[in-house]
Enzyme design. Structure first.
Site, PDB file in Angstrom:
ATOM      1  N   CYS A 121      52.633   3.163  12.977  1.00 28.53           N
ATOM      2  CA  CYS A 121      51.878   3.992  13.931  1.00 28.53           C
ATOM      3  C   CYS A 121      50.427   3.518  13.861  1.00 28.53           C
ATOM      4  O   CYS A 121      49.605   4.103  13.157  1.00 28.53           O
ATOM      5  CB  CYS A 121      51.989   5.467  13.579  1.00 28.53           C
ATOM      6  SG  CYS A 121      53.692   6.078  13.532  1.00 28.53           S
ATOM      7  N   ALA A 122      50.097   2.463  14.579  1.00 27.17           N
ATOM      8  CA  ALA A 122      48.957   1.622  14.229  1.00 27.17           C
ATOM      9  C   ALA A 122      47.637   1.967  14.898  1.00 27.17           C
ATOM     10  O   ALA A 122      46.576   1.610  14.377  1.00 27.17           O
ATOM     11  CB  ALA A 122      49.298   0.160  14.533  1.00 27.17           C
ATOM     12  N   ALA A 123      47.652   2.602  16.060  1.00 26.85           N
ATOM     13  CA  ALA A 123      46.393   2.818  16.791  1.00 26.85           C
ATOM     14  C   ALA A 123      45.396   3.651  15.966  1.00 26.85           C
ATOM     15  O   ALA A 123      45.808   4.531  15.216  1.00 26.85           O
ATOM     16  CB  ALA A 123      46.685   3.519  18.109  1.00 26.85           C
ATOM     17  N   PRO A 124      44.091   3.346  16.081  1.00 22.60           N
ATOM     18  CA  PRO A 124      43.450   2.347  16.951  1.00 22.60           C
ATOM     19  C   PRO A 124      43.344   0.959  16.334  1.00 22.60           C
ATOM     20  O   PRO A 124      42.689   0.090  16.895  1.00 22.60           O
ATOM     21  CB  PRO A 124      42.051   2.936  17.156  1.00 22.60           C
ATOM     22  CG  PRO A 124      41.767   3.645  15.873  1.00 22.60           C
ATOM     23  CD  PRO A 124      43.094   4.192  15.398  1.00 22.60           C
ATOM     24  N   GLY A 125      43.930   0.751  15.155  1.00 27.03           N
ATOM     25  CA  GLY A 125      43.982  -0.595  14.597  1.00 27.03           C
ATOM     26  C   GLY A 125      43.097  -0.851  13.401  1.00 27.03           C
ATOM     27  O   GLY A 125      43.024  -1.976  12.913  1.00 27.03           O
ATOM     28  N   GLY A 126      42.406   0.172  12.895  1.00 29.18           N
ATOM     29  CA  GLY A 126      41.553  -0.024  11.727  1.00 29.18           C
ATOM     30  C   GLY A 126      42.322  -0.492  10.508  1.00 29.18           C
ATOM     31  O   GLY A 126      41.937  -1.450   9.824  1.00 29.18           O
ATOM     32  N   LYS A 127      43.442   0.162  10.237  1.00 30.71           N
ATOM     33  CA  LYS A 127      44.257  -0.218   9.076  1.00 30.71           C
ATOM     34  C   LYS A 127      45.007  -1.524   9.347  1.00 30.71           C
ATOM     35  O   LYS A 127      45.199  -2.338   8.442  1.00 30.71           O
ATOM     36  CB  LYS A 127      45.214   0.921   8.720  1.00 30.71           C
ATOM     37  CG  LYS A 127      44.496   2.222   8.350  1.00 30.71           C
ATOM     38  CD  LYS A 127      45.486   3.335   8.065  1.00 30.71           C
ATOM     39  CE  LYS A 127      44.770   4.661   7.846  1.00 30.71           C
ATOM     40  NZ  LYS A 127      44.166   5.196   9.090  1.00 30.71           N
ATOM     41  N   CYS A 175      46.010  12.271   7.776  1.00 32.40           N
ATOM     42  CA  CYS A 175      44.633  12.766   7.713  1.00 32.40           C
ATOM     43  C   CYS A 175      44.629  14.278   7.898  1.00 32.40           C
ATOM     44  O   CYS A 175      43.825  14.826   8.644  1.00 32.40           O
ATOM     45  CB  CYS A 175      43.757  12.078   8.755  1.00 32.40           C
ATOM     46  SG  CYS A 175      44.316  12.293  10.456  1.00 32.40           S
ATOM     47  N   ASP A 183      51.194   5.535   8.589  1.00 32.19           N
ATOM     48  CA  ASP A 183      50.080   6.480   8.724  1.00 32.19           C
ATOM     49  C   ASP A 183      50.493   7.415   9.848  1.00 32.19           C
ATOM     50  O   ASP A 183      50.227   7.168  11.016  1.00 32.19           O
ATOM     51  CB  ASP A 183      48.788   5.721   9.052  1.00 32.19           C
ATOM     52  CG  ASP A 183      47.581   6.632   9.051  1.00 32.19           C
ATOM     53  OD1 ASP A 183      47.413   7.406   8.094  1.00 32.19           O
ATOM     54  OD2 ASP A 183      46.800   6.581  10.021  1.00 32.19           O
TER      55      ASP A 183
END
Length: 488
Positions: free
Chosen positions: A261-267, A392, A342
């Site tokens: 679940c990748a957005a917005p791509g920070g991780k 979070c 995440d």
């Protein structure tokens, strides 16, 4: 640093307490049950702490959640530059933003690619102006983290506001202000002063493409650096626990890794950077414009190992060989060395959050979705592979209860210690042992008293004290790390 309670924003958010106290815990009442505030059941945690202590802890938590963290955290893109190079560039940028005010930039000792900048505030001697602008709660939260005010976030202004006017900016935390109103007497929280860059007539002209900066903040209540177009190829604005979670995953060069679940791509971009851009990072998200943002971030940061797809993570598993583009989802079982989940969550750890917008139906909807995604992740993971689960949020139901469920449901999984271990241990109430709780990381900002930070207090504080505060006074977050011991 001196300790002081800063109640103004928290008092404006007092409606949170009765609603959110219930959400903080899980949702299936075992005996004994205590009833707090409108006879809502508060569960095992109340039994552990006692009713009065649980209420005290939660009020402290809500106080912190309505204020920004004590530090702005940025991650250095080590793929393109060294930490010291970026630190030097950032120092000169902050000197310009803060008119020569010397604010320290700290390199985190346990997260070598993370830089910390203290947030100064709340500043209480800012004179409020006759000219006012009201912004939405989401825009207000961003201003408290250092952002300027952009036109889409402006709800109303004084009828006489012109470009160049010194304007006091307020957040409409209850969402009651009407778009285009000329005055507003409802509940509002003062965010500071700025210079309007457009007139009221221009702001409410109805031009849909008008999305630029509307007010440049010059005297914010919380003085934080603005990162609008600041070293965009070298820095990524990221909360401290969000950087911790990728280090816990510990990606290695040459591996195949899934960010489910990748957005917005920070991780996602952090994973690729830690792998030195060697290997394959698959990023999934089911919202197309968010996937485009991941691709843009990867391009901007010079990372070529990332492949982003618009795809529902709950459907990312297939059991039979079917003809499809190579490397595209869905994937066969046991395809990945490491997986980061995440998970979508209630977001009740995000800071600052001055507006309570959750419903019971919304908060309780996340646990089933998280379990669907977790089940897919376990099946996609290779034997010996690592699965990291994070949220979070602060609820027991989305965190420790999910770990307990996972260990019951998947005997192939073992809970693992985490490195680095920066957060506190897990919370009681889900039936996990004390040893298991020690293997979790829960970032709980309520464990530190409220802080007011000014330049004098920064000069008096040791680096160790500042790092310790940054580790604790951050967003609410949760991390669990598993290893898959055998094939499923």
């Amino acid at each position: 640093m001196r300790l002081e309670r800063s109640p103004s924003i928290f008092q404006a958010c007092s409606q949170w307490i009765s609603l959110s106290l219930f959400f903080f815990y899980s949702f299936a009442p075992p005996p004994p049950v205590y009833f707090l505030r409108r006879e809502r059941p508060v569960l095992r945690v109340i039994s552990a702490f006692g009713k009065q202590e649980a209420e005290r802890k939660f009020e402290a938590l809500l106080n912190h959640l309505s204020h920004p963290p004590s530090f702005t955290t940025v991650r250095v893109n080590t793929h393109l530059a060294s930490v010291q190079q970026v630190k030097d560039l950032l120092f000169h940028e902050l000197q310009k933003q803060f008119n020569g005010l010397s604010v320290p930039i700290l390199q985190h000792p346990d997260l070598q690619d993370v830089l910390l900048i203290p947030v100064i505030g709340p500043r209480k001697n800012i004179k409020r102006q006759r000219c006012e602008a009201i912004v939405g709660a989401q825009c207000g939260n961003a201003v408290l983290r250092g952002a300027h005010v952009y036109v889409p976030g402006i709800v109303s202004t004084s009828k006489f506001m012109k470009a160049g006017d010194v304007t006091s900016v307020y957040s409409d935390i209850k969402g009651k202000c009407k778009k285009g109103a000329k005055e507003f007497d409802g509940t509002k929280v003062f965010l500071g002063n700025g210079i309007s860059e457009l007139s009221r007539k221009e702001i409410f002209s109805g031009v849909p493409e008008l999305k630029g900066r509307g007010i440049r903040m010059t005297e914010p209540v919380y003085l934080s650096p603005s990162f609008d177009n600041v070293l965009p190829r070298y820095l990524f604005l990221q909360n401290l626990p969000s950087a911790v979670v990728t280090h816990v995953l510990d990606p290695q060069p040459g591996e195949k890794i899934l960010d489910l679940c990748a957005a917005p791509g920070g991780k996602t971009t952090h994973i690729a950077a830690l792998m030195r851009d060697q290997g394959e990072v698959i990023a999934l998200d089911k919202i197309s414009n968010k996937v485009e943002k991941i691709k843009q971030n990867a391009l901007l940061l010079g990372l070529n190992s990332i492949k982003a797809f618009c795809f529902d993570g709950t459907k990312a598993l297939q059991f039979d060989m079917v003809e499809k583009a190579e490397g595209n989802p869905p994937f066969l079982p046991e395809s990945f060395d490491r997986i980061l989940l995440d998970a979508p969550c209630s977001g009740m750890g995000q800071r600052p959050n001055m507006a309570c917008s959750w419903t019971l139906k919304e908060v309780t909807s996340y646990q089933p979705l998280q379990r669907k995604l977790f089940t897919v992740a376990v099946q996609l993971l290779k034997p010996g592979g690592v699965l990291v689960y994070s949220t979070c949020t602060i609820t027991l139901a989305e965190n420790e209860e999910q770990v307990a469920w996972a260990l019951r449901t998947f005997p192939c999984l073992q809970l693992q210690p985490q490195d680095p271990q920066i957060g506190g241990e897990g919370m009681m109430g889900a039936g996990l042992s004390f040893e298991q709780l020690k293997q979790l990381q829960r970032f709980d900002p309520s464990v530190v008293p409220s802080w007011d930070t000014d330049i004098d207090s920064l000069r008096d504080a040791s680096i160790e004290d500042m790092i310790g505060l940054a580790n604790k006074d951050c967003i609410g977050f949760f991390i669990a790390k598993f290893i898959k011991c055998k094939s499923t």
